[in-house]
Design a protein around this motif. Structure first.
Motif, mmCIF file in Angstrom:
data_model
loop_
_atom_site.group_PDB
_atom_site.id
_atom_site.type_symbol
_atom_site.label_atom_id
_atom_site.label_comp_id
_atom_site.label_asym_id
_atom_site.label_seq_id
_atom_site.Cartn_x
_atom_site.Cartn_y
_atom_site.Cartn_z
ATOM 1 N N ASP A 159 0.341 -1.672 0.159
ATOM 2 C CA ASP A 159 -0.130 0.263 0.344
ATOM 3 C C ASP A 159 1.069 0.491 0.314
ATOM 4 O O ASP A 159 0.337 2.625 -0.898
ATOM 5 C CB ASP A 159 -0.741 0.497 1.082
ATOM 6 C CG ASP A 159 -1.809 0.986 1.452
ATOM 7 O OD1 ASP A 159 -3.142 0.912 0.038
ATOM 8 O OD2 ASP A 159 -2.023 2.358 2.009
ATOM 9 N N GLN A 162 1.392 1.833 -3.774
ATOM 10 C CA GLN A 162 -0.145 2.358 -4.478
ATOM 11 C C GLN A 162 0.267 3.976 -4.094
ATOM 12 O O GLN A 162 -1.095 4.524 -4.961
ATOM 13 C CB GLN A 162 -0.501 1.061 -4.030
ATOM 14 C CG GLN A 162 -0.510 -0.198 -4.613
ATOM 15 C CD GLN A 162 -1.718 -1.527 -4.104
ATOM 16 O OE1 GLN A 162 -2.076 -1.491 -2.820
ATOM 17 N NE2 GLN A 162 -1.368 -2.267 -4.403
ATOM 18 N N ARG A 163 0.350 3.775 -2.898
ATOM 19 C CA ARG A 163 -0.297 5.604 -2.086
ATOM 20 C C ARG A 163 0.252 6.414 -2.920
ATOM 21 O O ARG A 163 -0.088 7.347 -2.975
ATOM 22 C CB ARG A 163 -0.210 4.997 -0.654
ATOM 23 C CG ARG A 163 -0.997 6.634 -0.165
ATOM 24 C CD ARG A 163 -0.805 6.794 1.166
ATOM 25 N NE ARG A 163 -0.773 5.538 1.425
ATOM 26 C CZ ARG A 163 0.103 4.861 2.784
ATOM 27 N NH1 ARG A 163 1.596 5.605 2.875
ATOM 28 N NH2 ARG A 163 -0.049 3.246 3.297
ATOM 29 N N LEU A 164 1.659 5.857 -3.536
ATOM 30 C CA LEU A 164 2.538 7.297 -4.098
ATOM 31 C C LEU A 164 1.975 7.967 -5.714
ATOM 32 O O LEU A 164 1.430 8.702 -6.212
ATOM 33 C CB LEU A 164 3.426 6.619 -4.566
ATOM 34 C CG LEU A 164 4.977 6.521 -3.473
ATOM 35 C CD1 LEU A 164 6.208 5.743 -4.163
ATOM 36 C CD2 LEU A 164 5.372 7.681 -3.042
ATOM 37 N N ARG A 166 -1.861 6.643 -6.222
ATOM 38 C CA ARG A 166 -3.059 7.524 -6.223
ATOM 39 C C ARG A 166 -2.998 8.971 -5.311
ATOM 40 O O ARG A 166 -3.870 9.671 -5.549
ATOM 41 C CB ARG A 166 -3.907 6.975 -4.469
ATOM 42 C CG ARG A 166 -3.920 5.582 -4.500
ATOM 43 C CD ARG A 166 -4.924 4.799 -3.969
ATOM 44 N NE ARG A 166 -4.476 4.857 -2.216
ATOM 45 C CZ ARG A 166 -3.580 4.031 -1.618
ATOM 46 N NH1 ARG A 166 -3.956 2.821 -1.743
ATOM 47 N NH2 ARG A 166 -3.057 4.007 -0.537
ATOM 48 N N ASP A 167 -1.276 9.576 -4.790
ATOM 49 C CA ASP A 167 -1.361 11.044 -4.620
ATOM 50 C C ASP A 167 -0.515 11.694 -5.363
ATOM 51 O O ASP A 167 -0.495 12.083 -4.624
ATOM 52 C CB ASP A 167 -0.360 11.185 -2.802
ATOM 53 C CG ASP A 167 -1.215 10.156 -1.441
ATOM 54 O OD1 ASP A 167 -3.328 9.858 -1.720
ATOM 55 O OD2 ASP A 167 -1.452 9.802 -0.934
ATOM 56 N N ARG A 168 -0.053 10.680 -5.964
ATOM 57 C CA ARG A 168 0.358 11.247 -7.664
ATOM 58 C C ARG A 168 1.683 12.293 -7.542
ATOM 59 O O ARG A 168 2.272 13.365 -7.021
ATOM 60 C CB ARG A 168 -0.180 13.233 -7.556
ATOM 61 C CG ARG A 168 -2.054 12.106 -8.435
ATOM 62 C CD ARG A 168 -2.795 13.197 -8.988
ATOM 63 N NE ARG A 168 -4.005 12.799 -9.561
ATOM 64 C CZ ARG A 168 -4.930 13.665 -9.431
ATOM 65 N NH1 ARG A 168 -4.143 15.224 -10.094
ATOM 66 N NH2 ARG A 168 -6.158 13.212 -10.620
ATOM 67 N N ASP A 169 2.309 11.543 -5.825
ATOM 68 C CA ASP A 169 3.619 11.695 -5.445
ATOM 69 C C ASP A 169 4.729 11.047 -6.904
ATOM 70 O O ASP A 169 6.001 10.483 -6.006
ATOM 71 C CB ASP A 169 3.844 11.425 -4.186
ATOM 72 C CG ASP A 169 2.601 11.944 -3.331
ATOM 73 O OD1 ASP A 169 2.452 13.002 -3.580
ATOM 74 O OD2 ASP A 169 3.334 11.621 -2.163
ATOM 75 N N SER A 238 -1.796 14.089 -14.011
ATOM 76 C CA SER A 238 -2.732 13.055 -13.349
ATOM 77 C C SER A 238 -2.614 11.535 -14.062
ATOM 78 O O SER A 238 -2.164 11.651 -14.993
ATOM 79 C CB SER A 238 -4.148 13.948 -14.158
ATOM 80 O OG SER A 238 -4.448 14.166 -14.929
#
Length: 310
Positions: A159, A162-164, A166-169, A238
């Motif tokens: 996660d 994956q969060r990278l 989702r958060d567009r980092d 995006s």
């Protein structure tokens, strides 16, 4: 009654076992249930799989074609297709550590099993090569797109990666070969904003509509290849479906080899591997969420800039 814990079963030819829950129902046998619940596989095929011992119950014991159906348990099977299109190109591992695998995906190779592809997918090829049963993609590329793809090696840290996305980092850089247009070239580099939504009829396509932009891409010229062609650098900020393909098409620069934009082409019985989509995921950079290290990966693949438009 609580179900037993999910079984940890070995890979078979790089494919992980699929689990199927058994709800209450009228099926006399497991074969009847499978044939109705998963009808894309023929009943005779299910019978043959059961005869071979390729369907297991929630204790790991193989089931026979006449095994009675029992609710409130799991069945396990391995996806398999009698025939698949052989996708050319190699899946090349560029980086592997205890948390992350980075690989180059060739054109036409799906990331995960879908439709008529199981063995001929990037995930299955990498699982077979590495033996990593928990390997799972952190993000996806279209089947037609080549280049960098990231995989999580273990569930415990999945996660965080994956969060990278989702958060567009994540900084992503693509290349594309598309037509040259003087009126567009005069504006480059530019930041192109638009609102993309799924087409109401051609569900494979995204279309540009009025409203608050939800897709932004920085577009720059890398080089002019000929009088009517050029290589472009694309930096999406995006992650809308088909963002790069749809936005370049909206600018009058449909990517070479695109069978979805501007006109959705019929599905081919046999894929023409000689004309790949000229879109490449070239670079990816981010701060590693586990180590805090700055990471940047660059593809080993190149676009075939000599391909002539057809």
């Amino acid at each position: 009654m609580a179900r037993p814990p999910k079984l940890d079963l070995p890979l078979r030819e790089g494919v992980a076992a699929s689990a199927l829950a058994c709800p209450p129902g009228p099926w006399p046998t497991v074969l009847d249930f499978l044939a109705e619940r998963l009808p894309l596989v023929a009943r005779d095929d299910w019978a043959a799989r059961l005869q071979r011992g390729d369907v297991l119950d929630d204790t790991g014991a193989p089931l026979t074609p006449d095994a009675p159906y029992r609710a409130q348990r799991r069945l396990y099977y391995w996806r398999w297709l009698a025939a698949e299109p052989e996708v050319p190109g190699q899946a090349r591992v560029l980086h592997l550590d205890e948390h992350l695998l980075v690989a180059d995906k060739p054109h036409f190779l799906p990331v995960t099993p879908t439709g008529r592809y199981v063995q001929q997918t990037l995930l299955t090829r990498l699982r077979r090569e590495t033996g990593l049963a928990d390997l799972s993609p952190v993000h996806r590329l279209d089947r037609e797109t080549a280049g960098l793809t990231l995989f999580s090696v273990q569930p415990a840290t999945r996660d965080a990666y994956q969060r990278l996305f989702r958060d567009r980092d994540v900084e992503k850089v693509y290349e594309a070969i598309a037509p040259w247009r003087d009126e567009v070239a005069a504006r480059l580099p530019l930041s192109y904003d638009s609102r993309l939504e799924e087409h109401p009829v051609d569900f494979m396509q995204m279309r540009t509509v009025a409203g608050e932009p939800n897709a932004r891409t920085r577009i720059a010229l890398i080089e002019r290849l000929a009088a009517d062609r050029a290589r472009y650098e694309l930096r999406p900020h995006s992650g809308v479906k088909h963002q790069l393909r749809a936005q370049l098409c909206a600018l009058g620069l449909p990517i070479e080899g695109d069978r979805i934009y501007p006109v959705l082409q019929p599905v081919e019985d046999e894929v023409d591997f000689s004309r790949p989509l000229q879109l490449l995921a070239r670079e990816i950079a981010f701060t590693d969420p586990i180590s805090g290290q700055s990471r940047r990966f660059v593809t080993s693949l190149e676009l075939a800039g000599s391909i002539a438009p057809g």
